[in-house]
Scaffold this active site. Structure first.
Site, PDB file in Angstrom:
ATOM      1  N   CYS A   4       0.837  -1.197   0.000  1.00 51.70           N
ATOM      2  CA  CYS A   4       0.000   0.000   0.000  1.00 51.70           C
ATOM      3  C   CYS A   4       0.873   1.248   0.000  1.00 51.70           C
ATOM      4  O   CYS A   4       2.064   1.204   0.282  1.00 51.70           O
ATOM      5  CB  CYS A   4      -0.956   0.045   1.176  1.00 51.70           C
ATOM      6  SG  CYS A   4      -2.098  -1.323   1.313  1.00 51.70           S
TER       7      CYS A   4
ATOM      8  N   ARG B  35       5.683  -0.709  -4.291  1.00 50.45           N
ATOM      9  CA  ARG B  35       5.260  -1.330  -3.043  1.00 50.45           C
ATOM     10  C   ARG B  35       4.226  -2.429  -3.272  1.00 50.45           C
ATOM     11  O   ARG B  35       3.980  -3.259  -2.390  1.00 50.45           O
ATOM     12  CB  ARG B  35       4.684  -0.272  -2.100  1.00 50.45           C
ATOM     13  CG  ARG B  35       5.698   0.753  -1.639  1.00 50.45           C
ATOM     14  CD  ARG B  35       5.038   1.902  -0.917  1.00 50.45           C
ATOM     15  NE  ARG B  35       4.509   1.507   0.368  1.00 50.45           N
ATOM     16  CZ  ARG B  35       5.174   1.594   1.523  1.00 50.45           C
ATOM     17  NH1 ARG B  35       6.407   2.062   1.527  1.00 50.45           N
ATOM     18  NH2 ARG B  35       4.626   1.231   2.654  1.00 50.45           N
TER      19      ARG B  35
ATOM     20  N   TRP C 131      -3.286  -2.592  -1.464  1.00 52.15           N
ATOM     21  CA  TRP C 131      -3.016  -4.024  -1.643  1.00 52.15           C
ATOM     22  C   TRP C 131      -4.037  -4.758  -0.789  1.00 52.15           C
ATOM     23  O   TRP C 131      -4.032  -4.639   0.428  1.00 52.15           O
ATOM     24  CB  TRP C 131      -1.587  -4.349  -1.209  1.00 52.15           C
ATOM     25  CG  TRP C 131      -1.096  -5.692  -1.651  1.00 52.15           C
ATOM     26  CD1 TRP C 131      -0.540  -6.025  -2.850  1.00 52.15           C
ATOM     27  CD2 TRP C 131      -1.082  -6.901  -0.874  1.00 52.15           C
ATOM     28  NE1 TRP C 131      -0.193  -7.350  -2.886  1.00 52.15           N
ATOM     29  CE2 TRP C 131      -0.513  -7.918  -1.680  1.00 52.15           C
ATOM     30  CE3 TRP C 131      -1.502  -7.232   0.406  1.00 52.15           C
ATOM     31  CZ2 TRP C 131      -0.345  -9.221  -1.243  1.00 52.15           C
ATOM     32  CZ3 TRP C 131      -1.348  -8.538   0.844  1.00 52.15           C
ATOM     33  CH2 TRP C 131      -0.773  -9.520   0.020  1.00 52.15           C
TER      34      TRP C 131
ATOM     35  N   ASN D 154      -2.874   2.217   5.516  1.00 49.58           N
ATOM     36  CA  ASN D 154      -1.995   1.073   5.253  1.00 49.58           C
ATOM     37  C   ASN D 154      -1.978   0.201   6.493  1.00 49.58           C
ATOM     38  O   ASN D 154      -1.929   0.716   7.614  1.00 49.58           O
ATOM     39  CB  ASN D 154      -0.559   1.522   4.964  1.00 49.58           C
ATOM     40  CG  ASN D 154      -0.440   2.290   3.678  1.00 49.58           C
ATOM     41  OD1 ASN D 154      -1.370   2.353   2.880  1.00 49.58           O
ATOM     42  ND2 ASN D 154       0.720   2.892   3.462  1.00 49.58           N
ATOM     43  N   GLY D 155      -1.953  -1.108   6.321  1.00 50.01           N
ATOM     44  CA  GLY D 155      -1.872  -2.006   7.463  1.00 50.01           C
ATOM     45  C   GLY D 155      -3.159  -2.781   7.660  1.00 50.01           C
ATOM     46  O   GLY D 155      -4.002  -2.898   6.766  1.00 50.01           O
TER      47      GLY D 155
ATOM     48  N   GLU E  66      17.242 -19.204  -3.756  1.00 47.48           N
ATOM     49  CA  GLU E  66      17.008 -17.846  -4.244  1.00 47.48           C
ATOM     50  C   GLU E  66      16.701 -17.837  -5.733  1.00 47.48           C
ATOM     51  O   GLU E  66      15.802 -17.118  -6.185  1.00 47.48           O
ATOM     52  CB  GLU E  66      18.238 -16.978  -3.947  1.00 47.48           C
ATOM     53  CG  GLU E  66      18.301 -15.641  -4.663  1.00 47.48           C
ATOM     54  CD  GLU E  66      17.188 -14.679  -4.303  1.00 47.48           C
ATOM     55  OE1 GLU E  66      17.146 -13.584  -4.889  1.00 47.48           O
ATOM     56  OE2 GLU E  66      16.336 -15.012  -3.447  1.00 47.48           O
TER      57      GLU E  66
ATOM     58  N   LYS F  38      13.236 -16.415  -7.311  1.00 41.15           N
ATOM     59  CA  LYS F  38      13.202 -15.369  -8.332  1.00 41.15           C
ATOM     60  C   LYS F  38      12.379 -15.814  -9.540  1.00 41.15           C
ATOM     61  O   LYS F  38      11.575 -15.055 -10.072  1.00 41.15           O
ATOM     62  CB  LYS F  38      14.627 -15.038  -8.792  1.00 41.15           C
ATOM     63  CG  LYS F  38      15.402 -14.126  -7.892  1.00 41.15           C
ATOM     64  CD  LYS F  38      14.835 -12.715  -7.903  1.00 41.15           C
ATOM     65  CE  LYS F  38      15.329 -11.934  -6.701  1.00 41.15           C
ATOM     66  NZ  LYS F  38      14.708 -12.369  -5.432  1.00 41.15           N
TER      67      LYS F  38
ATOM     68  N   GLU G 243       8.528 -16.048  -8.655  1.00 39.56           N
ATOM     69  CA  GLU G 243       7.809 -14.829  -8.303  1.00 39.56           C
ATOM     70  C   GLU G 243       7.618 -13.883  -9.483  1.00 39.56           C
ATOM     71  O   GLU G 243       6.666 -13.097  -9.471  1.00 39.56           O
ATOM     72  CB  GLU G 243       8.483 -14.110  -7.127  1.00 39.56           C
ATOM     73  CG  GLU G 243       9.833 -13.511  -7.382  1.00 39.56           C
ATOM     74  CD  GLU G 243      10.441 -12.904  -6.120  1.00 39.56           C
ATOM     75  OE1 GLU G 243       9.715 -12.681  -5.131  1.00 39.56           O
ATOM     76  OE2 GLU G 243      11.654 -12.643  -6.110  1.00 39.56           O
TER      77      GLU G 243
ATOM     78  N   HIS H 259      16.897 -38.234  -2.436  1.00 43.20           N
ATOM     79  CA  HIS H 259      15.977 -38.462  -1.322  1.00 43.20           C
ATOM     80  C   HIS H 259      14.564 -37.982  -1.634  1.00 43.20           C
ATOM     81  O   HIS H 259      13.798 -37.676  -0.723  1.00 43.20           O
ATOM     82  CB  HIS H 259      16.508 -37.781  -0.054  1.00 43.20           C
ATOM     83  CG  HIS H 259      17.805 -38.343   0.412  1.00 43.20           C
ATOM     84  ND1 HIS H 259      17.895 -39.558   1.060  1.00 43.20           N
ATOM     85  CD2 HIS H 259      19.078 -37.882   0.290  1.00 43.20           C
ATOM     86  CE1 HIS H 259      19.170 -39.814   1.336  1.00 43.20           C
ATOM     87  NE2 HIS H 259      19.906 -38.815   0.881  1.00 43.20           N
TER      88      HIS H 259
ATOM     89  N   LYS I 218       6.365  -5.044  -2.411  1.00 41.66           N
ATOM     90  CA  LYS I 218       7.789  -4.860  -2.131  1.00 41.66           C
ATOM     91  C   LYS I 218       8.074  -4.930  -0.637  1.00 41.66           C
ATOM     92  O   LYS I 218       8.996  -5.597  -0.199  1.00 41.66           O
ATOM     93  CB  LYS I 218       8.244  -3.510  -2.698  1.00 41.66           C
ATOM     94  CG  LYS I 218       9.733  -3.212  -2.479  1.00 41.66           C
ATOM     95  CD  LYS I 218      10.614  -4.202  -3.205  1.00 41.66           C
ATOM     96  CE  LYS I 218      12.087  -3.870  -3.063  1.00 41.66           C
ATOM     97  NZ  LYS I 218      12.929  -4.933  -3.647  1.00 41.66           N
TER      98      LYS I 218
END
Length: 607
Positions: A2, A27, A74, A98-99, A479, A483, A486, A502, A602
């Site tokens: 947000c 964001r 968001w 926001n939140g 990582e 990447k 996402e 395994h 973000k």
């Protein structure tokens, strides 16, 4: 997550509010809106989806007024629809938030019982109703907000505007960042310095629990007990140019290419080249007393912690525990004396990591933070701030922040080793030499961009991709997989290469590409042995190694990506580049939104 922008202006503000929202796109959001006062009355435009949709509405139906608030949402409570988009209006009150208001349900039930009707499914509308109820009881705007804030539980950054009050904005924060900006005859508020970059360089960061009353002439700040307080006015240091793409197609690509410079800048803060030693900021505790290290982070930053575990245990011979922040507090962790708690975060506002930091501090743990935003909540609360100097990172998928965090983690590892008496001067000088070589090695890795772009199509058609690595290359495999999934939305997993037999080897067939990270060295033969087991079962292998490694094991692969030959210490920093570029070019080939992938934000400022 947000974004908020507010302007008390001397001229129409809608265009500048919209530009501020554009600076906050990184964001993450799924709807947006702007409200202004026009002849004392609240006017509003909202749209779901991209900012371009809101821009089209503003173009068709312009919004006048020289005071306003704006928001990118968001979705948390309620779908990303126009009705749920901010700002929310109740009576003469309009609110952006926001939140998450954790106790919104009992508050909403209370308000409904009093006959109030809701037009959205959001927790935010509850705040607007509460403030409006206080206004209906005869309270002034500032007294109404002051009465409501103690009733809100959770995390919030709020901005409120009132009909009939053309020279007033009220802002508050608890658990989510908020910044006020000082201008000439104008004043501003925003989620962060980026929001205000095109408006002012003079800003102040509200502390936890602060709320502020803004007019064009002044900004009054109060703490959670309603006592007047002063917060330092500082230069933001963020220019609009710093958050532009320049000649690059995407922010992500720009930030990948910035890595040689920003890693060099970061290392300059920690390396004393004349003495051939690694320095640390001044601290109020002795690293030599540390007996255990706990590293807490989320997502990409947690892989920095995993690599740091290899380094600290190898050099300092200290036991290291790495935890994902979202789980840490909920297992009642054991925190013995002489523990160093290290948090890693680009924004310094990640809610789970911040909560873990506060949990450690409440239990007497000495803390350090590897953080990119020196004015953030975490940066202010840790005992030792270890700044990365990556500059603004706009792309949602972290790239330059990751490599700069690794550089700082290496510096911390060396200092712990020296403090514990586990490192000779000659060994430290050797490490300094290799760290100093890393920017040039990153630059050499970037020279293979065209090759990676050319072979990305072979990966773009896959539904599943596996990444393999050993030692510090195992977290790098994690990582790489993160990447890829996402930003390209291809399912990908990273594994320690010895774990293939395994279970994961059951997934191997000729439709599953296998990305193998294998710099030549002590672990190379074992990694290649695991790779060859997969090849025998039809795996389509992409080998990322140096010239010697490719010469030895590059046969029967669908592609190789050659890296410079580097010391094992800096291999994770250098090998981050090809996994970033591979994910980027695969995403471009698939046509996804590289900088703003779906469902992601973000800075994750809610738990």
């Amino acid at each position: 997550m947000c974004g908020i922008v507010g302007i008390l202006g001397t001229r129409p503000v809608a265009e500048r509010l919209f530009e501020g929202l554009k600076r906050l796109e990184y964001r993450g959001y799924d709807s947006a809106g702007i409200a202004t006062l026009v002849d004392g009355q609240i006017e509003r435009r909202r749209a779901e989806g991209k900012l371009s949709n809101l821009g089209a509405k503003l173009a068709a139906d312009p919004l006048p007024g020289d005071i306003g608030i704006a928001h990118t949402r968001w979705a948390t409570h309620g779908a990303p629809t126009e009705d749920n988009a901010h700002p929310h209006i109740v009576g003469d009150v309009t609110i952006v938030h926001n939140g998450i208001i954790e106790n919104f349900k009992p508050l909403r039930d209370e308000l409904i019982a009093q006959g109030r009707e809701f037009k959205s499914q959001t927790d935010t509308e509850v705040v607007a109703h509460l403030v409006d109820r206080e206004r209906q009881a005869g309270r002034s705007p500032r007294d109404a907000v002051a009465a409501v804030l103690p009733r809100l539980h959770g995390a919030f950054a709020l901005a409120a505007m009132f009909a009939g009050e053309p020279n007033l904005l009220i802002a508050a924060r608890l658990g989510a960042p908020l910044t006020v900006g000082y201008g000439e005859g104008e004043n501003y508020l925003g989620s962060d310095a980026h929001a205000l970059a095109g408006l002012t360089q003079r800003i102040a960061y509200l502390d936890e629990g602060d709320w502020a009353v803004l007019t064009r002439e002044s900004i009054e700040i109060f703490d959670r007990d309603n006592n007047p307080v002063e917060r330092a006015i500082v230069a933001s240091g963020v220019s609009p140019a710093a958050i532009e793409k320049g000649n690059h197609a995407h922010f992500m690509l720009k930030e990948i290419y910035e890595q040689p410079v920003v890693v060099a800048q970061t290392l300059q803060s920690y390396i004393r080249p004349v003495e051939q030693m690694v320095a640390m900021p001044q601290m109020d505790f002795d690293l030599g007393t540390i007996e255990r290290v706990v590293i807490i982070a989320c997502g990409t930053a947690s892989y920095v912690g995993m690599i740091g575990k290899y380094w600290i245990e190898r050099f300092a011979r200290l036991p290291v525990e790495v935890d994902v922040a979202s789980e840490y507090r909920y297992r009642d962790p054991v925190l013995p004396p002489n523990t160093l708690g290290v948090v890693v975060s680009q924004s310094g506002e990640t809610a789970d990591t911040l909560a873990a930091l506060r949990h450690m501090k409440a239990n007497g743990v000495t803390t350090a933070g590897i953080i990119n935003v020196p004015t953030s909540s975490m940066a202010r609360e840790v005992d030792l701030l270890l700044s990365t100097h990556a500059g603004p990172e706009i792309g949602v998928a972290s790239t330059k922040a990751f490599t700069c965090q690794l550089a700082v983690m290496a510096a911390l590892s060396v200092n712990l080793a020296r403090a514990k008496g586990k490192l000779t001067r000659e060994e430290e000088a050797d490490i300094v030499t290799h760290l100093t070589e890393s920017p040039a090695a990153i630059n050499a890795a970037l020279a293979h961009d065209d090759e990676i772009k050319a072979m990305a199509g072979k990966i773009a058609v896959a539904r599943d991709v596996l990444y393999l690595g050993r030692g510090p290359d195992y977290p790098l495999a994690l990582e790489g997989a993160l990447k890829l999934k996402e930003i390209s939305y291809i399912h990908a997993e990273g594994y320690a290469s010895g774990e293939m037999k395994h279970g994961p080897i059951a997934l191997i067939d000729d439709s599953v590409p296998l990305i193998v990270l294998a710099p030549s060295g002590s672990l190379f033969d074992k990694t290649v042995s695991n790779m060859q087991e997969a090849q025998a079962r039809g795996a389509q292998v992409v080998l990322i190694s140096d010239a010697a490694g490719i010469a030895q094991a590059g046969e029967n692969t669908i592609a190789t990506i050659e890296m410079p030959e580097v010391h094992p210490l800096i291999a994770p920093i250098v090998y981050a580049v090809p996994v970033q570029l591979l994910a980027y070019h695969v995403a471009v080939a698939k046509g996804t939104d590289v900088d703003q992938p779906r469902n992601l934000a973000k800075s994750v400022t809610v738990e």
